[in-house]
Design an enzyme around this catalytic site. Structure first.
Site, PDB file in Angstrom:
ATOM      1  N   LYS A   1       7.656  -9.547 -13.100  1.00  0.00           N
ATOM      2  CA  LYS A   1       6.437 -10.101 -12.520  1.00  0.00           C
ATOM      3  C   LYS A   1       5.953 -11.232 -13.422  1.00  0.00           C
ATOM      4  O   LYS A   1       5.921 -11.071 -14.647  1.00  0.00           O
ATOM      5  CB  LYS A   1       5.391  -8.977 -12.443  1.00  0.00           C
ATOM      6  CG  LYS A   1       4.433  -9.105 -11.304  1.00  0.00           C
ATOM      7  CD  LYS A   1       3.739  -7.791 -11.006  1.00  0.00           C
ATOM      8  CE  LYS A   1       2.505  -8.057 -10.168  1.00  0.00           C
ATOM      9  NZ  LYS A   1       1.897  -6.841  -9.644  1.00  0.00           N
TER      10      LYS A   1
ATOM     11  N   GLU B   1      -2.973   6.343  -0.036  1.00  0.00           N
ATOM     12  CA  GLU B   1      -4.369   6.630   0.304  1.00  0.00           C
ATOM     13  C   GLU B   1      -4.533   7.961   1.033  1.00  0.00           C
ATOM     14  O   GLU B   1      -5.510   8.684   0.799  1.00  0.00           O
ATOM     15  CB  GLU B   1      -4.949   5.490   1.150  1.00  0.00           C
ATOM     16  CG  GLU B   1      -5.194   4.194   0.375  1.00  0.00           C
ATOM     17  CD  GLU B   1      -3.960   3.322   0.193  1.00  0.00           C
ATOM     18  OE1 GLU B   1      -2.890   3.675   0.729  1.00  0.00           O
ATOM     19  OE2 GLU B   1      -4.059   2.281  -0.487  1.00  0.00           O
TER      20      GLU B   1
ATOM     21  N   ARG C   1      -6.081   4.091   6.083  1.00  0.00           N
ATOM     22  CA  ARG C   1      -4.833   4.863   6.043  1.00  0.00           C
ATOM     23  C   ARG C   1      -5.085   6.371   6.040  1.00  0.00           C
ATOM     24  O   ARG C   1      -4.181   7.152   6.309  1.00  0.00           O
ATOM     25  CB  ARG C   1      -4.060   4.500   4.767  1.00  0.00           C
ATOM     26  CG  ARG C   1      -3.523   3.088   4.751  1.00  0.00           C
ATOM     27  CD  ARG C   1      -2.117   3.118   5.259  1.00  0.00           C
ATOM     28  NE  ARG C   1      -1.697   1.844   5.763  1.00  0.00           N
ATOM     29  CZ  ARG C   1      -0.727   1.110   5.248  1.00  0.00           C
ATOM     30  NH1 ARG C   1      -0.093   1.529   4.181  1.00  0.00           N
ATOM     31  NH2 ARG C   1      -0.369  -0.011   5.810  1.00  0.00           N
TER      32      ARG C   1
HETATM   33  C1  LIG Z   1      -2.332   0.201   1.590  1.00  0.00           C
HETATM   34  C2  LIG Z   1      -2.590  -0.716   0.424  1.00  0.00           C
HETATM   35  N1  LIG Z   1      -3.160  -0.224  -0.686  1.00  0.00           N
HETATM   36  C3  LIG Z   1      -3.398  -1.043  -1.733  1.00  0.00           C
HETATM   37  C4  LIG Z   1      -3.069  -2.362  -1.676  1.00  0.00           C
HETATM   38  C5  LIG Z   1      -3.410  -3.306  -2.823  1.00  0.00           C
HETATM   39  N2  LIG Z   1      -2.202  -3.878  -3.436  1.00  0.00           N
HETATM   40  C6  LIG Z   1      -1.760  -5.100  -3.149  1.00  0.00           C
HETATM   41  S1  LIG Z   1      -0.361  -5.506  -3.941  1.00  0.00           S
HETATM   42  C7  LIG Z   1      -0.346  -4.031  -4.740  1.00  0.00           C
HETATM   43  C8  LIG Z   1       0.761  -3.731  -5.715  1.00  0.00           C
HETATM   44  C9  LIG Z   1       2.069  -3.773  -5.044  1.00  0.00           C
HETATM   45  O1  LIG Z   1       3.060  -3.501  -6.000  1.00  0.00           O
HETATM   46  P1  LIG Z   1       4.553  -3.819  -5.621  1.00  0.00           P
HETATM   47  O2  LIG Z   1       4.837  -3.348  -4.255  1.00  0.00           O
HETATM   48  O3  LIG Z   1       5.408  -3.277  -6.696  1.00  0.00           O
HETATM   49  O4  LIG Z   1       4.613  -5.392  -5.591  1.00  0.00           O
HETATM   50  P2  LIG Z   1       4.523  -6.419  -6.823  1.00  0.00           P
HETATM   51  O5  LIG Z   1       3.159  -7.004  -6.757  1.00  0.00           O
HETATM   52  O6  LIG Z   1       4.782  -5.666  -8.069  1.00  0.00           O
HETATM   53  O7  LIG Z   1       5.553  -7.418  -6.543  1.00  0.00           O
HETATM   54  C10 LIG Z   1      -1.430  -3.236  -4.366  1.00  0.00           C
HETATM   55  C11 LIG Z   1      -1.743  -1.913  -4.909  1.00  0.00           C
HETATM   56  C12 LIG Z   1      -2.485  -2.821  -0.481  1.00  0.00           C
HETATM   57  N3  LIG Z   1      -2.176  -4.109  -0.316  1.00  0.00           N
HETATM   58  N4  LIG Z   1      -2.252  -1.984   0.537  1.00  0.00           N
END
Ligand SMILES: Cc1ncc(C[n+]2csc(CCOP(=O)(O)OP(=O)(O)O)c2C)c(N)n1
Length: 637
Positions: free
Chosen positions: A283, A372, A400
């Site tokens: 990242k 969630e 959710r």
């Molecule tokens: C249902 C839901 N819960 C929380 C979020 C907030 N959120 C956005 S990106 C993220 C992290 C995602 O991590 P990953 O899938 O590993 O992607 P990365 O950013 O590391 O590439 C979160 C928790 C979301 N978008 N959707």
């Protein structure tokens, strides 16, 4: 050197490029991300991390017909840059500009508007099943999912289904060891193990070579060797989980090495059945500060950049305190005093500003990952065990958990407190992230108390009150700076509104933090010679019938105001109650979010667009009074 990125009108333009040119293109994409995203808060580190993966995918597949779903969609910027949106990229996340998430209205290369995590595998599998049924089985289907989104329950539902259907589906696990915060849970350990065993690729190839180099053995012996290979493979890689679910697991491979990525993608492209390709990325790759602190740089504030290596000079931190700050500080204080209070977050420790609680009271802080539904049922378990859980989830993501709110919490009448952050319009994230629907989806359940602070002064007393109340309480507050209405604050009492000012020509009944805008509107209307009162409703359920009915019966105009959808919201609750009591309600006007998706823009622009700023409230009152004062209506009243 001539720039390449401006010449990429579509992914087809990638085809003639040499490896050196593709590496230059990756550099230019990162430069463009830095240039544009230094100007406004946006998803930064995740986008930097997928540049090579995005290029390799578009080189290997033809997504004008093949299917590509980026899970969540927050890492879609490089994809936008090479699918014909380079010229508009500077407009991203601004009003009328590109969305910060996939958007089919912008490009055929985007299939769904998304922003919530976890649905990529399901959608990609559905597309594959649909294409197969429609005789278009030559279309490939690819889902790219992060290791943060992977533990979402729905992903396992999809993997299970895919393994059962045995469809040709490619799932790319983009493993950067991070959600927004460091990833959590047992699956994280499993992926860590896979990272440690990169030698597996070689071993597998050696074993495969060994198997094919022994032509004389066949039948049982060959089968036996293959079984040993599979056993070794699972043992060594942590890919066992996926293999057990019917996927063939490949990797882990270096997600920043373009030739390697391309080779593996080509390799798996035409294999049959569900495949999981495990790709390791970093990242923030390419910007030293972002890869060193991916939590801060997930969505950094505005920053200044310098130098050939994209070093970041300074971040413009600070700004005014928000409702999130007030709630997290209050929770911290209450948790210090009461050892039964626990807090649960679904991977939003940073967004909900819970870091201090995580550090100071780790045993009562639970980050369950992007899960969630589980968070709510887990909270129900804690409550049943005798604790006082606070489920701290954004309004939009708590959607959710609709069924767990119903069954595990409300039906059992368990004292779970929901703190619903980002309730209302959220600005640049747009329609996937607005907290538009929590009032309807919480107020329909018996036992639930549905409340909203009117301003900062209400936050702590309301939270303290909720944590003493013996049934579920949902408290909403927006993504906004704290405001305080100057008044002698009355104590919080179940189902009791606070009458700020009564008025003679009408009253504004604010549910939530538009209270302050209502007070300002009433002041402005006084200059028109109008006497307009303001009520801080505080509770949507139970509703303060006494105060609401008195207003409806005594005043010529009643305006309900909420930062939520009008469909089934607070105003609807007032009308339902008035109707049940047989009251005349033609002079009751509701203000709130429309029955439409509010586009991305600045929050103040969205509020103005929905008529929920001071000017909009004044205009509505003038218009409504002009209408109610027509002779026709006067006669019928
Ligand atoms: C249902 C839901 N819960 C929380 C979020 C907030 N959120 C956005 S990106 C993220 C992290 C995602 O991590 P990953 O899938 O590993 O992607 P990365 O950013 O590391 O590439 C979160 C928790 C979301 N978008 N959707």
């Amino acid at each position: 050197m001539t720039a390449i990125l401006p010449t990429i009108a579509s992914p087809a333009d990638l085809q003639g490029l040499s490896d050196a040119q593709l590496i230059q293109l990756a550099r230019e994409i990162r430069d463009e991300l830095v240039r544009v995203l230094s100007l406004r808060p946006a998803h930064f580190a995740s986008n930097l991390g997928v540049v090579e993966l995005c290029i390799a995918l578009h080189q290997t597949f033809d997504f004008s017909k093949d299917r590509l779903i980026w899970d969540t969609g927050h890492q879609i910027y490089p994809h936008k840059l090479i699918t014909g949106r380079y010229n508009e990229f500077a407009s991203i996340r601004t009003r009328g500009g590109l969305m910060g998430y996939p958007n089919p209205a912008e490009s055929d290369y985007d299939l769904f508007v998304t922003g919530h995590a976890g649905c990529s595998v399901s959608c990609a599998l559905g597309l594959k099943a649909g294409d197969d049924l429609l005789g278009q089985g030559d279309r490939h289907s690819v889902a790219v999912i992060g290791d943060g989104a992977l533990p979402s329950g729905i992903v396992f539902e999809a993997l299970n289904n895919a393994g059962g259907l045995n469809k040709n589906l490619l799932v790319i696990l983009n493993d950067n060891e991070m959600s927004i915060c460091p990833r959590v849970g047992a699956l994280a350990r499993c992926l860590d193990q896979a990272r440690l065993t990169t030698f597996y690729q070689g071993s597998k190839r050696q074993i495969r070579d060994l198997i094919s180099s022994i032509p004389l053995i066949g039948g049982v012996a060959k089968q036996l060797l293959e079984q040993i290979r599979d056993g070794l493979k699972a043992f060594m890689t942590g890919g066992m989980l996926f293999e057990e679910m019917g996927f063939r697991y490949f990797g882990p491979i270096d997600g920043h090495d373009l030739p390697t990525l391309r080779r593996w993608l080509r390799d798996v492209k035409n294999q049959k059945g569900p495949i999981l390709l495990h790709v390791l990325t970093r990242k923030g790759h390419g910007v030293p500060e972002a890869s060193a602190d991916p939590v801060m740089y997930h969505t950094p504030p505005v920053f200044e950049k310098i130098g050939p290596h994209r070093e970041i000079l300074s971040l413009r931190r600070g700004g005014s305190k928000a409702y999130t700050d007030a709630v997290s500080a209050a929770l911290h204080q209450i948790m210090q005093e009461d050892k039964k209070v626990c807090v649960i977050t679904a991977a939003m420790c940073q967004g909900n500003k819970l870091e201090k609680i995580r550090t100071d009271m780790p045993d009562r802080f639970f980050d369950v990952g992007i899960c969630e539904s589980h968070a709510v049922a887990f909270g129900a378990g804690l409550a049943k065990a005798g604790l006082r859980p606070v489920v701290d989830i954004y309004s939009t993501f708590l959607q959710r958990s609709f069924d767990q709110i119903f069954q595990e919490v409300a039906l059992q009448n368990l004292p779970v407190v929901f703190t619903m952050d980002r309730a209302g319009v959220v600005g640049a994230d747009g329609p996937t992230h607005h907290g538009s629907y929590d009032i309807p989806y919480t107020r329909i359940f018996p036992n639930m108390v549905v409340a909203a602070p009117g301003d900062e002064a209400d936050v702590v007393p309301m939270l303290r009150w909720a944590l003493k109340h013996n049934s579920p309480v949902a408290i909403r507050y927006p993504k906004a700076s704290l405001e305080t209405v100057d008044r002698a604050v009355t104590p919080i009492e179940l189902g009791v509104a606070e009458v700020h000012d009564w008025g003679e020509d009408g009253v504004l009944i604010a549910y939530g933090t538009l209270f302050s805008a209502c007070v300002k509107a009433a002041e402005a209307l006084r200059e028109d010679g109008l006497s307009i009162g303001v009520i801080n409703a505080r509770f949507c359920k139970p509703l303060d019938r006494t105060t609401m009915f008195k207003a409806i019966e005594e005043l010529p105009l009643v305006v309900t105001i909420e930062e939520g959808t009008l469909e089934g919201g607070f105003g609807s609750a007032v009308l339902e109650a008035a109707n049940a009591a047989g009251l005349e309600t033609r002079h009751v006007v509701r203000m709130g979010l429309p029955d439409a998706y509010v586009e991305h823009a600045e929050r103040h622009e969205q509020l103005a667009e929905c008529g929920l700023d001071v000017a909009g409230i004044c205009a509505k009152v003038r218009e409504a009074l002009a209408r109610t004062r027509t002779p026709e209506l006067e006669r019928t009243r």
